[in-house]
Design a protein around this motif. Sequence first.
Motif, PDB file in Angstrom:
ATOM      1  N   ALA A   1      -6.669 -15.664  14.153  1.00  0.00           N
ATOM      2  CA  ALA A   1      -7.368 -14.415  13.846  1.00  0.00           C
ATOM      3  C   ALA A   1      -6.409 -13.322  13.398  1.00  0.00           C
ATOM      4  CB  ALA A   1      -8.163 -13.958  15.062  1.00  0.00           C
ATOM      5  N   ILE A   2      -5.180 -13.364  13.874  1.00  0.00           N
ATOM      6  CA  ILE A   2      -4.211 -12.324  13.546  1.00  0.00           C
ATOM      7  C   ILE A   2      -3.487 -12.630  12.235  1.00  0.00           C
ATOM      8  CG2 ILE A   2      -2.072 -11.220  14.329  1.00  0.00           C
ATOM      9  CD1 ILE A   2      -3.103 -11.448  17.158  1.00  0.00           C
ATOM     10  N   LYS A   3      -3.525 -13.868  11.784  1.00  0.00           N
ATOM     11  CA  LYS A   3      -2.854 -14.215  10.532  1.00  0.00           C
ATOM     12  C   LYS A   3      -3.364 -13.341   9.400  1.00  0.00           C
ATOM     13  CE  LYS A   3      -1.662 -19.039  11.161  1.00  0.00           C
ATOM     14  NZ  LYS A   3      -1.901 -20.399  10.720  1.00  0.00           N
ATOM     15  N   GLY A   4      -2.487 -13.026   8.483  1.00  0.00           N
ATOM     16  CA  GLY A   4      -2.842 -12.172   7.356  1.00  0.00           C
ATOM     17  C   GLY A   4      -3.949 -12.736   6.499  1.00  0.00           C
ATOM     18  N   ASN A   5      -3.966 -14.051   6.301  1.00  0.00           N
ATOM     19  CA  ASN A   5      -4.982 -14.652   5.432  1.00  0.00           C
ATOM     20  C   ASN A   5      -6.380 -14.472   5.997  1.00  0.00           C
ATOM     21  OD1 ASN A   5      -2.952 -15.464   3.744  1.00  0.00           O
ATOM     22  ND2 ASN A   5      -2.888 -17.562   4.506  1.00  0.00           N
ATOM     23  N   ALA A   6      -6.546 -14.649   7.307  1.00  0.00           N
ATOM     24  CA  ALA A   6      -7.868 -14.502   7.914  1.00  0.00           C
ATOM     25  C   ALA A   6      -8.339 -13.056   7.830  1.00  0.00           C
ATOM     26  CB  ALA A   6      -7.843 -14.975   9.369  1.00  0.00           C
ATOM     27  N   VAL A   7      -7.435 -12.120   8.081  1.00  0.00           N
ATOM     28  CA  VAL A   7      -7.798 -10.706   8.000  1.00  0.00           C
ATOM     29  C   VAL A   7      -8.115 -10.326   6.560  1.00  0.00           C
ATOM     30  CG1 VAL A   7      -6.956  -8.362   8.367  1.00  0.00           C
ATOM     31  CG2 VAL A   7      -6.456 -10.123  10.060  1.00  0.00           C
ATOM     32  N   ASP A   8      -7.308 -10.783   5.621  1.00  0.00           N
ATOM     33  CA  ASP A   8      -7.570 -10.509   4.197  1.00  0.00           C
ATOM     34  C   ASP A   8      -8.919 -11.073   3.771  1.00  0.00           C
ATOM     35  OD1 ASP A   8      -5.166  -9.241   4.004  1.00  0.00           O
ATOM     36  OD2 ASP A   8      -4.118 -10.901   3.029  1.00  0.00           O
ATOM     37  N   MET A   9      -9.228 -12.273   4.247  1.00  0.00           N
ATOM     38  CA  MET A   9     -10.501 -12.886   3.895  1.00  0.00           C
ATOM     39  C   MET A   9     -11.665 -12.081   4.480  1.00  0.00           C
ATOM     40  SD  MET A   9     -11.879 -16.767   4.475  1.00  0.00           S
ATOM     41  CE  MET A   9     -12.087 -16.609   6.225  1.00  0.00           C
ATOM     42  N   ALA A  10     -11.530 -11.625   5.716  1.00  0.00           N
ATOM     43  CA  ALA A  10     -12.590 -10.826   6.335  1.00  0.00           C
ATOM     44  C   ALA A  10     -12.809  -9.524   5.570  1.00  0.00           C
ATOM     45  CB  ALA A  10     -12.239 -10.542   7.794  1.00  0.00           C
TER      46      ALA A  10
END
Length: 153
Positions: A9-18
Amino acid sequence: MLKEFKEFAIKGNAVDMAVGVIIGAAFGGIVASLVKDIIMPPLSLLTGGLDFSNKFVVLRDAPGGGGFKTAADAARAGAVTWNYGNFITLVVNFLIVAFCIFLLLRALSKIKHLQPGASDPVSKECPFCAMTVPFHATRCPHCTSEIATATRA
């Protein structure tokens, strides 16, 4: 498992996707309003008030028979309809959304290319020792060869 989920959840890709999904949903609302409130009224005016969303063909009549003004009326009566007008409306909406996204990405691409130094190279390769050196260097720090004349040719 909780630790792995936290790392995901903290990874940049997941946050960017959200963030992309949230902005995409908001942009979808804007484009839906653009289509419904701005583009479709003039298009309807040009076509003489033609509204594609209510175009349909009755494939099987209702048990009681009768004529229907809308597909919803036909469905309530039990008729089987082919709602091609709704499909046409959705295709027009899709084409408008795709065109809006194209224009947005095109504008972002132009803005990105206008930024100073965005496409300037940061480093180059020394032609003598093949080591990476800063782009504006005139002498290689690894082999001490003069490289300004070799890369300016």
